[in-house]
Design a protein around this motif. Structure first.
Motif, PDB file in Angstrom:
ATOM      1  N   LYS A   1       0.853  -1.186   0.000  1.00 13.11           N
ATOM      2  CA  LYS A   1       0.000   0.000   0.000  1.00 13.11           C
ATOM      3  C   LYS A   1       0.898   1.248   0.000  1.00 13.11           C
ATOM      4  O   LYS A   1       2.019   1.225   0.515  1.00 13.11           O
ATOM      5  CB  LYS A   1      -0.912   0.032   1.233  1.00 13.11           C
ATOM      6  CG  LYS A   1      -1.881  -1.151   1.310  1.00 13.11           C
ATOM      7  CD  LYS A   1      -2.958  -1.029   0.262  1.00 13.11           C
ATOM      8  CE  LYS A   1      -4.085  -2.028   0.480  1.00 13.11           C
ATOM      9  NZ  LYS A   1      -3.653  -3.432   0.443  1.00 13.11           N
ATOM     10  N   SER A   2       0.382   2.315  -0.575  1.00 11.54           N
ATOM     11  CA  SER A   2       1.163   3.552  -0.595  1.00 11.54           C
ATOM     12  C   SER A   2       1.126   4.229   0.778  1.00 11.54           C
ATOM     13  O   SER A   2       0.252   3.943   1.604  1.00 11.54           O
ATOM     14  CB  SER A   2       0.620   4.522  -1.654  1.00 11.54           C
ATOM     15  OG  SER A   2      -0.650   5.012  -1.251  1.00 11.54           O
TER      16      SER A   2
ATOM     17  N   SER B   1       4.333  10.535  -0.753  1.00 16.62           N
ATOM     18  CA  SER B   1       3.109   9.809  -0.395  1.00 16.62           C
ATOM     19  C   SER B   1       2.808   8.671  -1.364  1.00 16.62           C
ATOM     20  O   SER B   1       2.040   7.768  -1.053  1.00 16.62           O
ATOM     21  CB  SER B   1       1.927  10.778  -0.355  1.00 16.62           C
ATOM     22  OG  SER B   1       1.758  11.395  -1.618  1.00 16.62           O
ATOM     23  N   SER B   2       3.439   8.694  -2.554  1.00 17.47           N
ATOM     24  CA  SER B   2       3.188   7.639  -3.542  1.00 17.47           C
ATOM     25  C   SER B   2       4.062   6.406  -3.331  1.00 17.47           C
ATOM     26  O   SER B   2       3.856   5.377  -3.987  1.00 17.47           O
ATOM     27  CB  SER B   2       3.417   8.201  -4.950  1.00 17.47           C
ATOM     28  OG  SER B   2       4.749   8.689  -5.076  1.00 17.47           O
TER      29      SER B   2
ATOM     30  N   ILE C   1       5.482   2.960  -2.185  1.00 13.15           N
ATOM     31  CA  ILE C   1       4.797   1.729  -1.774  1.00 13.15           C
ATOM     32  C   ILE C   1       5.544   1.090  -0.618  1.00 13.15           C
ATOM     33  O   ILE C   1       6.773   0.937  -0.649  1.00 13.15           O
ATOM     34  CB  ILE C   1       4.695   0.734  -2.957  1.00 13.15           C
ATOM     35  CG1 ILE C   1       3.989   1.382  -4.146  1.00 13.15           C
ATOM     36  CG2 ILE C   1       3.965  -0.541  -2.525  1.00 13.15           C
ATOM     37  CD1 ILE C   1       2.565   1.807  -3.861  1.00 13.15           C
TER      38      ILE C   1
END
Length: 745
Positions: free
Chosen positions: A691-692, A719-720, A722
């Protein structure tokens, strides 16, 4: 053994001083809590607390040494007046309009006279009556400001008149302290002695102000990068106490010195910061002063003089309200604003205590005067908020009951008085010339006297001592001599007047007077150091040199003048003047408001708010930090902390005040305090793997500030990014949520 004895003696001397201070502060603290809860002025609480803690009551702990209390009280007066000076500034006095000046002077003259007459009518001594008149003539700045805050009327037009009158009253109170000291020492009212005291006060006030503005702001600006808050506080208090010592040495009260230094610092760019730093010191010693005032009240005296207390209270309320209202009417104010102004000024306060204390300290007033003044102040403190609150209603009723002809004449006089603003060109030139003569005469006199007292003795034993001293003094005063004698003032006005033949004689006379005074000072200086014959020869040489170097003197003088004016105007250039501007004959005026940090208006444009369309007021400017936006457009937004200047009538300003208050967001009650913590987590939960970081934050409310992956560290990841299995992440979030997150793992 000797050391032990000395230590014991020191403890013996310190003990009553410390224990009495502890008792004063304890009673002040209790008074603050009780009167804050009762929503009453704290000054009144201090007085009552001191009254109960004095030696006249056996039910409460009492002070042991009245002399130590008097010491603390005197320190309290010094810091109280220093803080008043910080709020005062002489430039404010220069900006006070004719309305406030006429109002204050009318009220002071009337109450001083009526107070003296009441004292004589009650059979008091002449000195008691004089001091009674002086105490009744000065209103209380502290009580009025507190009442205005509580009633929310600061935006109304009459408030500007009241504040201006209080500024004038402050300087008159300082003058009264000097005059009353002179009267007390001679024990009689001598016109010559009073005139001498006034001239001496004016001389020192001008010298202190000019010298202080020339030197102190420069020092503070040069050392600005070195001054911490602690150092600035210490330096400010040191300057205050140095001026106190100086004032005492030249024959004035210490309180005067403290007030003058405060007013000098008030002109610097550091004034707001110093005022903020000095606030705790002022509050501490102000409380000590007011509690000590209460301790000096004798209940037996109050019982014996209950009738004079009632009489003087009524005289104070009705006399001050009437005289202030008449003063405002004479200055050209409408009936409503005049009545509101008069009823706001109907009380006495801190300066009255100081004047009464002066009489008691000099032992020229009777013991009953002090507690009577305190009692009158306490009663008028209670009545002031009610008088202000109902002043507008009373003014409207009065306007209805008065004959229509009177009301019409008052309104016509108000409009005509405001229209008479023009001053003739000759008056402008004459006023500037007289100001030039007075200021430079005082400066030159001060330099010559200081030189004869301090410079001459240093070089007296040398061969050419007198010549050297005279030469040094002449060099120092030369620019001021040139300005006094030859500097042109109001050049354009003088040229216009010169074209009119009837003014040529008067203009030539002004020039001759100025040159004669300049020559007199050169002769006066030389005569101090030389014999008359030598002085005459030196005078001829000085005049010749004086004519040879006019350009150099001109440059030197303007350099001094520009430095002074820069220091004087620095604060004003960094902060917009908050004077109350009036639109006459309309009931319009300018008021200042702040946009709260929690206001619903923040972030909206003026077009969205539609303030002008809904309430009929205009926004003159928006001040945001050091940036000022004059005449803002409809696309301009309001931000938290903005200062806005609005123009409107009393009714419109009141509506706008309510509008601002309604849009303030109240802090929610019973909100649990949350603590933000930093926690370390290992990504092993399938809910977070692959999940990011943005998805992790949306689900947990925690912010990932760091990742450890395969021995590498990433600070503040995107925030992107993973999340992978076995990643070590550092998360910032609320303590409770972080605990739940760890528990779920």
């Amino acid at each position: 053994m000797i050391a032990l004895t000395a230590a014991a003696e020191t403890t013996h001397h310190l003990q009553p001083l410390i224990s009495d201070l502890g008792l004063i502060l304890m009673t002040a603290g209790i008074a603050v809590l009780i009167f804050k809860k009762m929503k009453q002025p704290l000054v009144l609480g201090y007085l009552i607390a001191g009254f109960l803690a004095g030696n006249h009551f056996d039910f409460f702990p009492s002070i042991t040494d009245m002399k130590s209390v008097e010491v603390w009280a005197e320190i309290g007066v010094i810091f109280l007046l220093f803080s008043l000076g910080l709020e005062f500034s002489f430039k404010k006095l220069m900006k006070v309009g004719g309305t406030s000046s006429v109002t204050a002077i009318t009220q002071i003259a009337f109450m001083t006279l009526i107070g003296y007459c009441v004292g004589q009518w009650m059979g008091w001594s002449k000195m008691d009556s004089i001091f009674l008149g002086a105490t009744l003539s000065i209103s209380s700045t502290t009580i009025i400001i507190r009442a205005f805050d509580e009633l929310g009327v600061k935006g109304k037009k009459f408030v500007g008149i009241v504040f201006g009158a209080l500024i004038v009253e402050d300087i008159v109170a300082i003058l009264m302290l000097v005059l009353l000291s002179t009267i007390a020492v001679s024990n009689e009212v001598s016109g010559g002695a009073l005139l001498q005291s006034v001239l001496k006060l004016v001389f020192f006030l001008i010298i202190w102000f000019l010298g202080g503005i020339f030197i102190i702001p420069t020092i503070l600006k040069k050392a600005k990068h070195l001054l911490t808050d602690e150092m600035l506080l210490i330096i400010s208090l040191a300057m205050c106490l140095m001026m106190v010592i100086f004032a005492a040495n030249v024959g004035f009260s210490p309180a005067l010195g403290a007030f003058i230094m405060g007013s000098i610092i008030a002109e610097t760019t550091q004034a707001e910061k110093i005022e903020h730093l000095i606030q705790p010191v002022k509050d501490l010693f102000g409380a000590v002063f007011f509690v000590s005032v209460g301790m000096l009240i004798n209940p037996v005296t109050l019982v014996d003089f209950a009738l004079p207390v009632v009489i003087i209270t009524l005289v104070t309320i009705f006399g001050k309200a009437l005289s202030s209202s008449i003063g405002a009417l004479l200055s050209g104010q409408p009936l409503k604003q005049s009545v509101q102004t008069g009823m706001s000024l109907a009380q006495i306060g801190e300066f009255s205590f100081i004047i009464a204390t002066l009489g008691m300290t000099l032992k020229v007033t009777s013991g009953f005067l002090y507690p009577i003044i305190v009692a009158v102040s306490a009663i008028t403190t209670f009545t002031t908020p009610f008088l202000i609150k109902y002043s507008e209603s009373f003014a409207l009723v009065l306007e209805q009951k008065m004959p229509k002809k009177w009301v019409k004449n008052i309104n016509r006089y108000s409009v005509n008085a405001q229209a008479i603003k023009s001053v003739s060109m000759w008056q402008i030139v004459l006023r500037s010339s007289i100001t030039q003569i007075i200021l430079h005469t005082i400066i030159i006199t001060a330099i010559v006297l200081l030189s004869s007292k301090f410079v001459a003795p240093l070089v007296a034993d040398t061969r050419f001592g007198n010549t050297l001293a005279a030469l040094l003094t002449l060099v120092v005063i030369a620019p001021f001599l040139w300005a006094l004698s030859l500097r042109r003032v109001k050049v354009e006005e003088v040229e216009i007047l010169w074209e009119e033949r009837k003014y040529r004689g008067a203009l030539l006379m002004l020039i001759l007077i100025r040159m004669s005074i300049g020559l007199f000072f050169v002769g006066f200086l030389l005569n101090i150091f030389f014999s008359p014959t030598v002085a005459f020869v030196a005078l001829i040489i000085a005049i010749a040199a004086y004519q040879i170097f006019p350009k150099k003197l001109n440059e030197q003088y303007h350099k001094i003048e520009n430095h002074f004016l820069k220091n004087l105007n620095d604060r004003e250039n960094k902060k917009i003047d908050r004077r109350y501007a009036n639109l006459m004959p309309w009931d319009g005026h300018m008021s200042i408001f702040d946009i709260g940090k929690e206001s619903n208006l923040a972030g909206k444009t003026l077009e969205e708010l539609r303030i002008r369309e809904s309430m009929g007021i205009n926004i003159a400017y928006i001040r945001r930090g050091e940036v000022t936006i004059p005449i803002p457009t409809k696309t301009e937004r309001l931000f938290p902390g903005d200062e806005i200047s609005v123009i409107g009538t009393d009714a419109q300003i009141t509506e706008f005040t309510n509008y601002l208050n309604q849009n303030e967001i109240d802090a929610p009650k019973n909100v649990e305090e949350s603590e933000v913590v930093l926690r370390q987590l290992e990504v092993s939960n399938e809910d977070f793997t692959e999940k990011s970081i943005g998805q992790f934050r949306g689900k947990t409310g925690g912010m990932v500030v760091g990742i450890e992956r395969n021995g590498n560290r990433i600070l503040n990841p995107e925030s992107s990014l993973i999340l992978k299995q076995n990643d070590i992440i550092w998360v910032v979030g609320e303590k409770k949520k972080m605990a739940e997150l760890l528990k779920s793992r």
